[in-house]
Design an enzyme around this catalytic site. Structure first.
Site, PDB file in Angstrom:
ATOM      1  CB  THR A  62      -1.043  -0.070   1.159  1.00 37.16           C
ATOM      2  OG1 THR A  62      -1.904   1.056   1.057  1.00 37.16           O
ATOM      3  CG2 THR A  62      -0.382  -0.087   2.538  1.00 37.16           C
ATOM      4  CE  LYS A  66      -1.931   0.691  -3.271  1.00 34.41           C
ATOM      5  NZ  LYS A  66      -3.342   1.004  -3.491  1.00 34.41           N
ATOM      6  CG  ASP A 103      -6.105  -0.880  -5.403  1.00 30.77           C
ATOM      7  OD1 ASP A 103      -6.433  -1.569  -4.419  1.00 30.77           O
ATOM      8  OD2 ASP A 103      -5.045  -0.230  -5.455  1.00 30.77           O
ATOM      9  N   GLY A 131      -2.573   8.623  -7.319  1.00 32.13           N
ATOM     10  CA  GLY A 131      -2.343   7.183  -7.366  1.00 32.13           C
ATOM     11  C   GLY A 131      -3.616   6.364  -7.241  1.00 32.13           C
ATOM     12  CB  ALA A 132      -6.571   6.680  -5.039  1.00 30.15           C
ATOM     13  CB  THR A 154      -2.947  19.475 -11.031  1.00 28.00           C
ATOM     14  OG1 THR A 154      -2.806  19.845  -9.657  1.00 28.00           O
ATOM     15  CG2 THR A 154      -1.749  19.929 -11.826  1.00 28.00           C
ATOM     16  CB  VAL A 155      -6.380  20.696 -15.904  1.00 28.38           C
ATOM     17  CG1 VAL A 155      -7.073  20.092 -17.115  1.00 28.38           C
ATOM     18  CG2 VAL A 155      -7.359  21.540 -15.107  1.00 28.38           C
ATOM     19  CG  MET A 217     -12.346   5.251  -4.592  1.00 34.89           C
ATOM     20  SD  MET A 217     -11.261   5.726  -5.941  1.00 34.89           S
ATOM     21  CE  MET A 217      -9.849   4.713  -5.621  1.00 34.89           C
TER      22      MET A 217
HETATM   23  P1  ATR Z   1      -3.584   9.160  -3.608  1.00 32.02           P
HETATM   24  O1  ATR Z   1      -2.554   8.069  -3.604  1.00 32.02           O
HETATM   25  O2  ATR Z   1      -4.513   9.149  -2.428  1.00 32.02           O
HETATM   26  O3  ATR Z   1      -4.323   9.243  -4.894  1.00 32.02           O
HETATM   27  P2  ATR Z   1      -2.107  11.446  -4.455  1.00 32.02           P
HETATM   28  O4  ATR Z   1      -1.451  10.673  -5.518  1.00 32.02           O
HETATM   29  O5  ATR Z   1      -1.298  12.441  -3.662  1.00 32.02           O
HETATM   30  O6  ATR Z   1      -2.766  10.510  -3.364  1.00 32.02           O
HETATM   31  O7  ATR Z   1      -3.381  12.202  -5.091  1.00 32.02           O
HETATM   32  C1  ATR Z   1      -4.207  13.040  -4.348  1.00 32.02           C
HETATM   33  C2  ATR Z   1      -5.356  13.509  -5.214  1.00 32.02           C
HETATM   34  O8  ATR Z   1      -6.228  14.351  -4.440  1.00 32.02           O
HETATM   35  C3  ATR Z   1      -4.923  14.363  -6.393  1.00 32.02           C
HETATM   36  O9  ATR Z   1      -5.841  14.236  -7.433  1.00 32.02           O
HETATM   37  C4  ATR Z   1      -4.960  15.778  -5.777  1.00 32.02           C
HETATM   38  O10 ATR Z   1      -5.082  16.817  -6.717  1.00 32.02           O
HETATM   39  P3  ATR Z   1      -3.762  17.417  -7.459  1.00 32.02           P
HETATM   40  O11 ATR Z   1      -3.361  16.398  -8.473  1.00 32.02           O
HETATM   41  O12 ATR Z   1      -4.208  18.684  -8.029  1.00 32.02           O
HETATM   42  O13 ATR Z   1      -2.732  17.560  -6.355  1.00 32.02           O
HETATM   43  C5  ATR Z   1      -6.234  15.652  -4.976  1.00 32.02           C
HETATM   44  N1  ATR Z   1      -6.296  16.647  -3.904  1.00 32.02           N
HETATM   45  C6  ATR Z   1      -5.595  16.654  -2.747  1.00 32.02           C
HETATM   46  N2  ATR Z   1      -5.937  17.704  -1.977  1.00 32.02           N
HETATM   47  C7  ATR Z   1      -6.883  18.417  -2.658  1.00 32.02           C
HETATM   48  C8  ATR Z   1      -7.652  19.591  -2.396  1.00 32.02           C
HETATM   49  N3  ATR Z   1      -7.507  20.264  -1.269  1.00 32.02           N
HETATM   50  N4  ATR Z   1      -8.557  19.989  -3.337  1.00 32.02           N
HETATM   51  C9  ATR Z   1      -8.721  19.290  -4.478  1.00 32.02           C
HETATM   52  N5  ATR Z   1      -8.027  18.164  -4.787  1.00 32.02           N
HETATM   53  C10 ATR Z   1      -7.115  17.726  -3.895  1.00 32.02           C
END
Ligand code: ATR
Length: 280
Positions: A62, A66, A103, A131-132, A154-155, A217
């Site tokens: 986890t 991963k 997953d 990642g999720a 982040t588009v 999730m």
């Molecule tokens: P995970 O493994 O849980 O997916 P991650 O790879 O850090 O963790 O991804 C976090 C996701 O939540 C991303 O899509 C992130 O958006 P960004 O790609 O723009 O960083 C999103 N996220 C985290 N905090 C956020 C917030 N306050 N508002 C909107 N999106 C958020």
């Protein structure tokens, strides 16, 4: 002889996986031991090697390992190959390591099998591009939605995931502010990490179609904020990630043992245990 498995992560104290696999083993009569190990951030590959050398049979992996688990595998399932992340390692008799990612299968089985939610032909919105989401997107697209939109703060990160979505009839990536222009949606899946801090992605109103499903999730003793908001916005069905957690574990168990456990009683018991812990 008892076969040994474990889950590696950092942090790992919160992991429910040992509990879930103990239930599966009990139910199926499989003779396994399943532990959890907090692995140091720079020690993953070495820890895998040690566990394998000491006679371990396989691992769950986890956050945050991963991607590294993908790298230490010498063969991979197509679904793991595509998303670049592995949550299940199976040690082969020849000393090699097979990597898979369960997953996406866990999410789709929970939606379809446990809740009767169809993705085929539906308009689906996925929130997040970390990642999720990367781990589940190909399986969601494989259900052939009519539209699969990925929205992220982040588009460009959302746009980078579009190649995983080619089984969907139509796909697009955008920021949260542009979601309404593509809606309404029948299924909205929150894969951002905002829920962990009690926040909401900044979504416009009116994105849910009639009879829509909202899925988060994450899971916990209390309802995720996103699901509460979705109910207020008119979503008919709200589902948290507890079923997905148990279903992805069941798919790992099947890969290792060749036996598919019955997930329903385990989901029910885990839900009860989490509620009980919260009451204490
Ligand atoms: P995970 O493994 O849980 O997916 P991650 O790879 O850090 O963790 O991804 C976090 C996701 O939540 C991303 O899509 C992130 O958006 P960004 O790609 O723009 O960083 C999103 N996220 C985290 N905090 C956020 C917030 N306050 N508002 C909107 N999106 C958020």
């Amino acid at each position: 002889m008892t076969d040994r498995y474990a889950v590696f992560g950092n942090p790992i104290g919160h992991s429910r996986s040992p509990w879930i696999h103990a239930r599966f083993a009990e139910q199926t009569g499989e003779d396994i031991q399943y532990d959890r190990l907090e692995v140091s951030l720079d020690g993953f590959a070495e820890a895998v090697e040690l566990f394998q050398e000491s006679g371990g049979s396989g691992l769950n992996v986890t956050v945050p390992f991963k991607e590294e688990a993908w790298a230490v595998a010498d063969s991979r399932s197509p679904r793991a190959e595509a998303c670049g992340a592995v949550n299940t390692l199976l040690f082969r008799n020849d000393g090699g390591r097979h990597g898979d990612n369960t997953d996406g299968e866990g999410l789709v089985r929970d939606l379809r099998g446990n809740h009767g939610v169809t993705i085929q032909g539906r308009r689906v919105l996925v929130l997040g591009a970390g990642g999720a989401v990367r781990g589940v997107l190909q399986l969601i697209a494989g259900e052939h939605p009519a539209m699969l939109l990925i929205a992220n703060r982040t588009v460009h990160k959302a746009a980078e995931l579009l190649p995983l979505c080619h089984d969907a009839e139509d796909t697009a990536a955008c920021g949260f502010e542009d979601v309404a222009g593509h809606g309404p949606f029948d299924v909205v899946i929150n894969g951002t990490s905002t829920g962990l801090s009690g926040e909401l992605p900044p979504l416009p109103e009116g994105i849910f179609a009639d009879n829509a499903t909202a899925y988060d999730m994450v899971y916990g003793a209390t309802e995720p904020v996103f699901l509460r908001w979705a109910r207020e916005q008119g979503a008919t069905r709200t589902i948290d990630g507890l079923g997905m957690l148990v279903e992805q574990a069941a798919e790992s168990f099947r890969l290792w043992r060749g036996v598919t456990p019955d997930t329903a009683p385990v989901i029910q018991e885990l839900r009860g245990a989490i509620a009980e812990e919260a009451r204490k």
